[in-house]
Design a protein around this motif. Structure first.
Motif, short mmCIF file in Angstrom:
data_model
loop_
_atom_site.label_atom_id
_atom_site.label_comp_id
_atom_site.label_asym_id
_atom_site.label_seq_id
_atom_site.Cartn_x
_atom_site.Cartn_y
_atom_site.Cartn_z
N GLU A 68 0.83 -1.21 0.00
CA GLU A 68 0.00 0.00 0.00
C GLU A 68 0.86 1.25 0.00
O GLU A 68 0.54 2.24 -0.67
CB GLU A 68 -0.93 -0.02 1.22
CG GLU A 68 -2.04 1.02 1.18
CD GLU A 68 -1.59 2.39 1.67
OE1 GLU A 68 -2.21 3.40 1.27
OE2 GLU A 68 -0.62 2.45 2.46
N ALA A 69 1.98 1.22 0.74
CA ALA A 69 2.86 2.39 0.80
C ALA A 69 3.48 2.68 -0.56
O ALA A 69 3.57 3.85 -0.97
CB ALA A 69 3.95 2.17 1.85
N THR A 70 3.91 1.66 -1.29
CA THR A 70 4.49 1.91 -2.61
C THR A 70 3.45 2.49 -3.56
O THR A 70 3.75 3.38 -4.35
CB THR A 70 5.08 0.62 -3.22
OG1 THR A 70 4.05 -0.36 -3.41
CG2 THR A 70 6.18 0.05 -2.33
N LYS A 114 1.65 8.12 -6.16
CA LYS A 114 0.84 9.30 -6.49
C LYS A 114 1.63 10.57 -6.26
O LYS A 114 1.61 11.49 -7.07
CB LYS A 114 -0.42 9.34 -5.63
CG LYS A 114 -1.47 8.30 -5.96
CD LYS A 114 -2.79 8.63 -5.28
CE LYS A 114 -2.58 9.03 -3.83
NZ LYS A 114 -3.82 9.45 -3.14
N PHE A 115 2.33 10.63 -5.11
CA PHE A 115 3.09 11.84 -4.79
C PHE A 115 4.26 12.04 -5.75
O PHE A 115 4.64 13.17 -6.04
CB PHE A 115 3.61 11.77 -3.35
CG PHE A 115 2.52 11.71 -2.31
CD1 PHE A 115 1.53 12.66 -2.27
CD2 PHE A 115 2.49 10.70 -1.38
CE1 PHE A 115 0.51 12.61 -1.33
CE2 PHE A 115 1.49 10.63 -0.43
CZ PHE A 115 0.49 11.59 -0.41
N ALA A 172 10.53 2.43 -9.95
CA ALA A 172 11.17 1.87 -8.76
C ALA A 172 10.12 1.45 -7.74
O ALA A 172 10.22 0.37 -7.12
CB ALA A 172 12.13 2.88 -8.16
N LEU A 173 9.10 2.27 -7.56
CA LEU A 173 8.04 1.91 -6.62
C LEU A 173 7.25 0.71 -7.13
O LEU A 173 6.81 -0.13 -6.35
CB LEU A 173 7.12 3.11 -6.40
CG LEU A 173 7.74 4.26 -5.61
CD1 LEU A 173 6.85 5.49 -5.64
CD2 LEU A 173 8.01 3.86 -4.16
N THR A 174 7.09 0.62 -8.44
CA THR A 174 6.44 -0.56 -9.02
C THR A 174 7.25 -1.81 -8.73
O THR A 174 6.70 -2.86 -8.35
CB THR A 174 6.26 -0.38 -10.53
OG1 THR A 174 5.39 0.73 -10.78
CG2 THR A 174 5.67 -1.64 -11.16
N VAL A 175 8.57 -1.72 -8.89
CA VAL A 175 9.43 -2.88 -8.63
C VAL A 175 9.26 -3.34 -7.18
O VAL A 175 9.04 -4.53 -6.90
CB VAL A 175 10.91 -2.55 -8.91
CG1 VAL A 175 11.81 -3.71 -8.49
CG2 VAL A 175 11.12 -2.22 -10.38
#
Length: 347
Positions: A273-275, A280-281, A328-331
């Protein structure tokens, strides 16, 4: 404007309530049906999505997709790993941006943000010896004075990030910043302990317990602190501006990366959830720099070497672009989903 509630008969009210409940159940069911059951195929799909998002430039992050153990490491296993990591020769301190400097070890990083009114230090390494040798003595060659450290942000409550805090507080009296959740963890029961780590900081008057979205201002610099639980449940991720050759970029330091907490589905869910939330930010704020508190995840040592060999290198190797930060967040998120599915398949 407040509007009066309509007059409904008891039967109509009951029917309406039943309809709403039924609609909610249908929606919940549809959401559940939309989520594929964990399987070897779902694991493979998440790993493939992570590798595709990583490409070649973010390959170190794709290592998160390797299967993680279902149990936390024993004290002996932890010590063997920590000793091996700490035995690596320390790199030289370095300048990443006009206002951001690396003063870390080979394995674990510490970053100094220079402001118009002093220094904000992010993390403080393993112990007093490292804080003295790498942070205190590392700042001087960069033209910075450790007496100007006004704040220490501890990204999460593990000793490789808080170990040097007490030493720096005793010498220079900076204020310590940590999430409320991890303050409580370090004050009660530590997740990991090591004789190589000094004791966690004691909370003093003036220290800060931050929550999601809180800001820290020092001089001309504002750091926004986002709660990104998972690595610990109180991990915080700082976001701030960096400057390079007259150009301002937006940087994010992901506060806790690896899955070293065993088979804990709620923590993996929180991480995922955090990633997704931070993505969005990234787009909204045009974040185009991603750094880590462990150099193995952001290639910071190689990037610092490039800047050291070619001062003023343009483009700055730390500027990877907003799409790459989103990737990177997707990874990280896809690897966490793969790991969650592995655990859910276990008996």
């Amino acid at each position: 404007m407040n509007r009066p509630s309509p007059n409904l008969s008891p039967n109509l009210s009951l029917n309406l309530a039943s309809t709403l409940v039924f609609a909610a159940l249908l929606a919940a069911g549809a959401s559940a049906w939309a989520q594929p059951a964990p399987s070897e195929a779902s694991i493979a799909a998440h790993v493939a999505a992570a590798k595709q998002a990583a490409g070649t430039d973010l390959r170190p992050l794709a290592s998160l997709c390797a299967p993680a153990p279902a149990t936390r490491p024993t004290a002996g296993e932890s010590e063997k790993y920590i000793e091996a990591m700490m035995s690596r020769p320390a790199p030289f301190p370095g300048k990443a941006f006009d206002n951001l400097y690396f003063v870390g070890a080979n394995w674990v990083s510490a970053w100094a943000i220079k402001t118009s009114d002093g220094i904000i230090l992010i993390d403080a390494l393993n112990n007093q010896a490292e804080a003295s040798a790498l942070i205190e003595r590392g700042l001087a060659p960069l033209g910075l004075n450790p007496a100007q450290i006004k704040y220490i942000i501890v990204t999460h409550g593990h000793g490789d990030h808080y170990g040097g805090v007490r030493y720096l507080v005793d010498r220079y009296q900076p204020r310590v910043v940590m999430s409320e959740r991890d303050w409580k963890m370090t004050e009660t029961k530590l997740e990991f302990e090591s004789p190589h780590w000094d004791a966690p900081p004691k909370r003093n008057t003036g220290d800060m317990a931050v929550h999601d979205g809180d800001t820290l201002r020092l001089g001309d610099t504002v750091v926004t602190l986002y709660l990104t639980p998972g690595h610990t449940m109180g991990t915080i991720t700082p976001v701030f501006d960096v400057k390079s050759g007259g150009t301002t970029h937006r940087a994010m330091l992901w506060g806790g990366t690896s899955f070293n907490f065993g088979k804990d589905i709620p923590r993996l869910d929180a991480y995922i959830e955090a990633t997704q939330r931070l993505a969005k930010f990234v787009g909204e704020q045009h974040i185009d720099v991603l750094i880590s508190n462990h150099s193995g995840f952001d290639d910071s040592l190689a990037k610092l070497d490039a800047l050291r060999n070619q001062p003023g290198l343009d483009p700055n190797p730390f500027v990877i672009g907003t799409p790459a930060v989103e990737r990177a967040l997707t990874v990280m998120g896809e690897c966490a989903q793969a790991q969650r599915d592995r655990f859910l398949l276990q008996p």
